[in-house]
Design a protein around this motif. Structure first.
Motif, mmCIF file in Angstrom:
data_model
loop_
_atom_site.group_PDB
_atom_site.id
_atom_site.type_symbol
_atom_site.label_atom_id
_atom_site.label_comp_id
_atom_site.label_asym_id
_atom_site.label_seq_id
_atom_site.Cartn_x
_atom_site.Cartn_y
_atom_site.Cartn_z
ATOM 1 N N SER A 41 0.811 -1.214 0.000
ATOM 2 C CA SER A 41 0.000 0.000 0.000
ATOM 3 C C SER A 41 0.846 1.267 0.000
ATOM 4 O O SER A 41 0.377 2.342 -0.376
ATOM 5 C CB SER A 41 -0.924 0.019 1.221
ATOM 6 O OG SER A 41 -1.786 -1.088 1.198
ATOM 7 N N TYR A 42 2.087 1.149 0.450
ATOM 8 C CA TYR A 42 2.968 2.313 0.506
ATOM 9 C C TYR A 42 3.647 2.596 -0.832
ATOM 10 O O TYR A 42 4.241 3.648 -1.012
ATOM 11 C CB TYR A 42 4.017 2.128 1.595
ATOM 12 C CG TYR A 42 3.472 2.380 2.986
ATOM 13 C CD1 TYR A 42 3.592 3.628 3.583
ATOM 14 C CD2 TYR A 42 2.824 1.388 3.692
ATOM 15 C CE1 TYR A 42 3.092 3.869 4.849
ATOM 16 C CE2 TYR A 42 2.315 1.612 4.956
ATOM 17 C CZ TYR A 42 2.453 2.856 5.534
ATOM 18 O OH TYR A 42 1.946 3.083 6.792
ATOM 19 N N GLU A 44 3.020 3.734 -4.139
ATOM 20 C CA GLU A 44 1.881 4.337 -4.825
ATOM 21 C C GLU A 44 2.274 5.536 -5.674
ATOM 22 O O GLU A 44 3.304 6.159 -5.454
ATOM 23 C CB GLU A 44 0.800 4.738 -3.827
ATOM 24 C CG GLU A 44 1.149 5.920 -2.978
ATOM 25 C CD GLU A 44 -0.047 6.482 -2.218
ATOM 26 O OE1 GLU A 44 -1.165 5.984 -2.382
ATOM 27 O OE2 GLU A 44 0.153 7.442 -1.478
ATOM 28 N N ASN A 53 -1.460 1.995 -6.875
ATOM 29 C CA ASN A 53 -0.503 1.395 -5.943
ATOM 30 C C ASN A 53 -0.356 -0.090 -6.247
ATOM 31 O O ASN A 53 -0.904 -0.580 -7.226
ATOM 32 C CB ASN A 53 -0.932 1.635 -4.489
ATOM 33 C CG ASN A 53 -2.329 1.134 -4.220
ATOM 34 O OD1 ASN A 53 -2.695 0.043 -4.643
ATOM 35 N ND2 ASN A 53 -3.119 1.931 -3.525
ATOM 36 N N SER A 90 -3.729 2.639 1.456
ATOM 37 C CA SER A 90 -2.903 3.334 0.473
ATOM 38 C C SER A 90 -2.144 4.510 1.077
ATOM 39 O O SER A 90 -2.741 5.409 1.663
ATOM 40 C CB SER A 90 -3.791 3.818 -0.676
ATOM 41 O OG SER A 90 -3.004 4.330 -1.710
ATOM 42 N N GLY A 91 -0.829 4.465 0.952
ATOM 43 C CA GLY A 91 0.010 5.546 1.468
ATOM 44 C C GLY A 91 0.013 5.672 2.971
ATOM 45 O O GLY A 91 0.366 6.715 3.508
#
Length: 197
Positions: A41-42, A44, A53, A90-91
């Motif tokens: 999820s990181y 992206e 992502n 996400s992120g």
């Protein structure tokens, strides 16, 4: 008592063989799977209203390696972590609001996508057959896009949803499907003894 082992063997759908392992092993796999999903999820590219992502890569790969049941459970556990506030979406995002916003349809589709890819993997669409592995990953990515876009369409209209929630992700879906299939092919594959029916 019947002898459950027999000499003929067939290829396992997954090198992990989690269905043959203890409950403790499976629980550990769920924890590791949620960690893998969080890390993906990181990675992206920020976009509006939905970022690009590596989540669908992780979702489809977990389905293919874990099977449909354990894959769906693992993905659902990760979503629960995100909903209760762990920074795994996400992120590094977190919170229940992401499940009712523009990304909600994509998030809710993930356990279904993992189950679909896992179900196909169990039926031979796995690392033992490159083209079928790619097709399974591609179907998973397509299912995610269709369900996510349908949700988004209810919020911003069908035209805008297709423009911003479907079309920009087609090439990424193809690339992630190819990467997923290549990953499955790169993992060692073996055989396992199965009980007689």
């Amino acid at each position: 008592m019947t002898n459950l082992a027999f000499s003929s063997a067939r290829p396992s759908f997954s090198p992990l063989r989690l269905q043959q392992r203890s409950l403790g092993w499976q629980a550990a796999a769920v924890v590791l799977g949620t960690l893998f999903l969080a890390l993906s999820s990181y990675i992206e590219v920020p976009m509006v209203p939905v970022p690009i992502n590596m989540q669908t890569f992780a979702v489809t790969l977990i389905g293919a390696l874990y099977g449909w049941r354990l894959g769906a459970i693992t993905i659902a556990a990760w979503l629960v972590e995100g909903a209760v506030g762990f920074p795994v979406l996400s992120g590094g995002a977190a919170g229940a609001s992401y499940f009712v916003g523009p990304t909600g349809g994509y998030l809710f589709s993930f356990p279904l996508v993992g189950a679909l890819v896992g179900w196909l993997a169990e039926r031979g669409w796995n690392g033992n057959r490159a083209v079928l592995a790619f097709a399974a990953m591609l179907l998973g990515n397509l299912a995610c896009l269709v369900l996510g876009t349908a949700w988004l369409a209810a919020m911003i209209g069908a035209g805008q949803a297709i423009t911003f929630g479907f079309l920009p992700f087609i090439v990424g879906g193809l690339l992630k499907s190819a990467l997923g299939a290549a990953t499955l092919m790169a993992l060692p594959r073996g055989t396992m003894n199965l009980p007689k029916p």
